[in-house]
Design an enzyme around this catalytic site. Structure first.
Site, PDB file in Angstrom:
ATOM      1  N   GLU A 186     -15.909   3.070   6.873  1.00 26.42           N
ATOM      2  CA  GLU A 186     -15.755   1.799   6.163  1.00 26.42           C
ATOM      3  C   GLU A 186     -16.101   0.647   7.087  1.00 26.42           C
ATOM      4  OE1 GLU A 186     -12.066   0.952   4.115  1.00 26.42           O
ATOM      5  OE2 GLU A 186     -11.801   3.045   3.524  1.00 26.42           O
ATOM      6  N   GLU A 204      -6.502   6.027   6.716  1.00 23.04           N
ATOM      7  CA  GLU A 204      -5.755   4.926   7.325  1.00 23.04           C
ATOM      8  C   GLU A 204      -4.244   5.113   7.259  1.00 23.04           C
ATOM      9  OE1 GLU A 204      -6.974   1.160   5.718  1.00 23.04           O
ATOM     10  OE2 GLU A 204      -8.967   1.289   6.578  1.00 23.04           O
TER      11      GLU A 204
HETATM   12  C1  GBH Z   1      -9.408  -0.429   3.783  1.00 26.18           C
HETATM   13  O1  GBH Z   1      -8.228  -0.923   4.259  1.00 26.18           O
HETATM   14  C2  GBH Z   1      -9.079   0.577   2.726  1.00 26.18           C
HETATM   15  O2  GBH Z   1      -9.282   1.892   3.163  1.00 26.18           O
HETATM   16  C3  GBH Z   1      -9.775   0.326   1.436  1.00 26.18           C
HETATM   17  O3  GBH Z   1      -9.157   1.065   0.431  1.00 26.18           O
HETATM   18  C4  GBH Z   1      -9.784  -1.163   1.145  1.00 26.18           C
HETATM   19  O4  GBH Z   1     -10.277  -1.433  -0.126  1.00 26.18           O
HETATM   20  C5  GBH Z   1     -10.626  -1.809   2.202  1.00 26.18           C
HETATM   21  O5  GBH Z   1     -10.205  -1.488   3.471  1.00 26.18           O
HETATM   22  C6  GBH Z   1     -10.703  -3.314   2.091  1.00 26.18           C
HETATM   23  O6  GBH Z   1      -9.464  -3.907   2.317  1.00 26.18           O
HETATM   24  O7  GBH Z   1      -1.868  -8.900   6.675  1.00 26.18           O
HETATM   25  O8  GBH Z   1      -0.446  -7.884   5.018  1.00 26.18           O
HETATM   26  O9  GBH Z   1      -2.357  -9.099   4.322  1.00 26.18           O
HETATM   27  C7  GBH Z   1      -8.300  -2.011   5.131  1.00 26.18           C
HETATM   28  C8  GBH Z   1      -6.928  -2.194   5.664  1.00 26.18           C
HETATM   29  C9  GBH Z   1      -6.502  -4.180   4.359  1.00 26.18           C
HETATM   30  C10 GBH Z   1      -5.109  -3.457   6.157  1.00 26.18           C
HETATM   31  C11 GBH Z   1      -5.854  -5.523   4.388  1.00 26.18           C
HETATM   32  C12 GBH Z   1      -4.497  -4.799   6.209  1.00 26.18           C
HETATM   33  C13 GBH Z   1      -4.015  -6.808   4.981  1.00 26.18           C
HETATM   34  C14 GBH Z   1      -2.633  -6.790   5.477  1.00 26.18           C
HETATM   35  N1  GBH Z   1      -6.455  -3.524   5.663  1.00 26.18           N
HETATM   36  N2  GBH Z   1      -4.541  -5.453   4.924  1.00 26.18           N
HETATM   37  S1  GBH Z   1      -1.769  -8.292   5.353  1.00 26.18           S
END
Ligand code: GBH
Length: 446
Positions: free
Chosen positions: A353, A172
């Site tokens: 994922e 990512e």
């Molecule tokens: C994945 O990211 C990851 O690869 C993994 O490590 C993680 O544990 C999993 O998903 C679950 O989250 O609007 O600022 O609150 C997911 C990516 C995670 C990106 C949450 C945006 C919130 C941004 N997303 N994140 S915010």
């Protein structure tokens, strides 16, 4: 004879791979053992105010010590595939120079243990735990980090290549860009849009240099990027919302897909950033050829759709999970998969994922009734099945996550696992969803 009837309504193709995923910093713990160096997530999570309750990955699920027990759990579930990540600071404590043999040995044991149990290892080279020493030299803003990554990748391929059939490069890149450099919720905690898109370029280059390093070893495995994709929909039917959605999609999806799969950055995003952006100035002749070095497969990750308003903002359309950023919309999985195949051709896909955070409770009788997760997985797998029927060349699916773990800035508050981790004792307990998923794997459907 009803017992001979298949018990499943949806059957997946023979050989479809059923898996689960984790990442190093989120589960391993043992932050100071066997010569591991510090990563930017050690530094970030120790900084007051950065994570919920001040949680860190210092102990996490203690997987570094409990790996054999965890492998037995995976066998018990019947997994075909396990996706994990390799901690760069275990291999090169300062991000450069001679490899740390004890770090390599850990992943060698893990890969061998998987193969002994009939589970295919899938390894991600970089899941955000950059060695702190490299951050001190500019981190992903520095082009030198790209070469450090290529060296690290080469070390890992040569040490582990014959044990690992599928490699993923950078997990990512978009999340590093957006959370690490735009919003600052993730390490290194910056809020600098101009830096962010230069970082995007360097992460894409790092991906391409790792692919080149892999080819140079002549190993037989396969390699690709791991991209989280967000289907973007207009919030209303105005022309302005349609235009805003197209550009939003450029930043969310095409910036990463186009550069790897077509060898160019999307013109609308480049124009939006402008010719004086650090991204525009950071592109050197030949970079896009490196970034678009041929890959063998594309790993995609899906959690949520995005609804884009006429002014370029976003709006909520569906109920969210306990994470405010996640709207639950299974059809987005179908749209994401079919779009990639339509726009980029029949490149083999794996879902690396997909999952739901919950606030699970371990009941007095020792069970964890995560019925919401069962429903989420069933609905998303139904969309996956439709995409397969529509001809998407998808080979496998991995639940995020195998077990509860350190969920970055929200620490241990949100649980994503099929397996519950009682952090006080480090006991593992199969949730209802784990029992359900085991049956899905047995039946190759549900
Ligand atoms: C994945 O990211 C990851 O690869 C993994 O490590 C993680 O544990 C999993 O998903 C679950 O989250 O609007 O600022 O609150 C997911 C990516 C995670 C990106 C949450 C945006 C919130 C941004 N997303 N994140 S915010």
């Amino acid at each position: 004879d009803p017992a001979a009837e298949p018990r499943t309504a949806l059957r997946f193709p023979t050989g479809f791979g059923w898996g689960a995923a984790t990442s190093a910093y989120q589960i391993e713990g043992a932050a100071k053992e066997d010569g591991r160096g510090e990563s930017i997530w050690d530094t970030f999570s120790r900084t007051p105010g950065r994570t919920s309750n001040g949680d860190t990955g210092e102990i996490a699920a203690d997987h570094y010590h409990r790996w054999a027990e965890d492998l037995d759990l995976m066998r018990d579930l019947g997994l075909d595939s396990y996706r994990f990540s390799i901690s760069w600071p275990r291999i090169q404590p300062d991000g450069t120079g001679q490899p740390n043999q004890r770090g390599l040995d850990f992943y060698r044991r893990l890969a061998d243990g998987l193969r002994e149990r009939g589970i295919a290892p899938m390894a991600t080279l970089f899941h955000w735990d950059l060695p702190q020493a490299l951050q001190n030299n500019g981190g992903w803003e520095s082009r030198d980090t790209v070469e450090r990554f290529a060296d690290y990748a080469d070390i890992v391929f040569r040490a582990l290549g014959e044990r690992i059939p599928v490699w993923l490069t950078v997990n990512e890149p978009k999340t590093v860009v957006q959370n690490g450099y735009l919003r600052g919720h993730h390490a290194p905690g910056r809020q600098d849009p101009d830096a962010a898109y230069l970082v995007a370029h360097h992460l894409q280059l790092a991906h391409g240099r790792a692919v080149q390093a892999f080819r140079a070893t002549g190993q037989p495995g396969r390699i690709g990027p791991a991209l989280n994709l967000h289907p973007c929909y207009p919030a209303d039917d105005s022309p302005a919302a349609a235009a805003a959605t197209r550009l939003y999609d450029g930043y969310e999806n095409r910036l990463y897909l186009d550069s790897v799969l077509t060898g160019s950055y999307p013109a609308d995003v480049l124009a939006d950033l402008g010719p004086q952006s650090r991204l525009a100035r950071g592109i050197v002749d030949g970079d896009l050829a490196v970034i678009s070095a041929a890959v063998d497969l594309l790993a995609v990750q899906y959690y949520t759709p995005i609804y884009v308003t006429a002014d370029g903002g976003t709006e909520q359309r569906w109920p969210t999970s306990v994470a405010a950023w996640q709207q639950i919309y299974p059809d987005g999985m179908f749209d994401m998969l079919t779009r990639v195949t339509r726009d980029y051709g029949p490149i083999p896909l794996t879902i690396t994922e997909n999952g739901l955070p919950t606030a699970d409770i371990l009941a007095a009788d020792g069970t964890v009734e995560d019925t919401g997760r069962v429903e989420f997985l069933r609905d998303h797998l139904t969309a996956v099945h439709r995409a397969l029927a529509a001809g998407v060349p998808l080979e496998s699916y991995h639940v995020w996550s195998l077990m509860d773990n350190f969920e970055w800035e929200v620490g241990y508050d949100q649980r994503f696992g099929l397996v519950y981790v009682d952090y006080a004792t480090q006991r593992r307990i199969l949730k209802r969803s784990a029992h359900w998923y085991r049956q899905v794997i047995r039946d190759n459907g549900f």
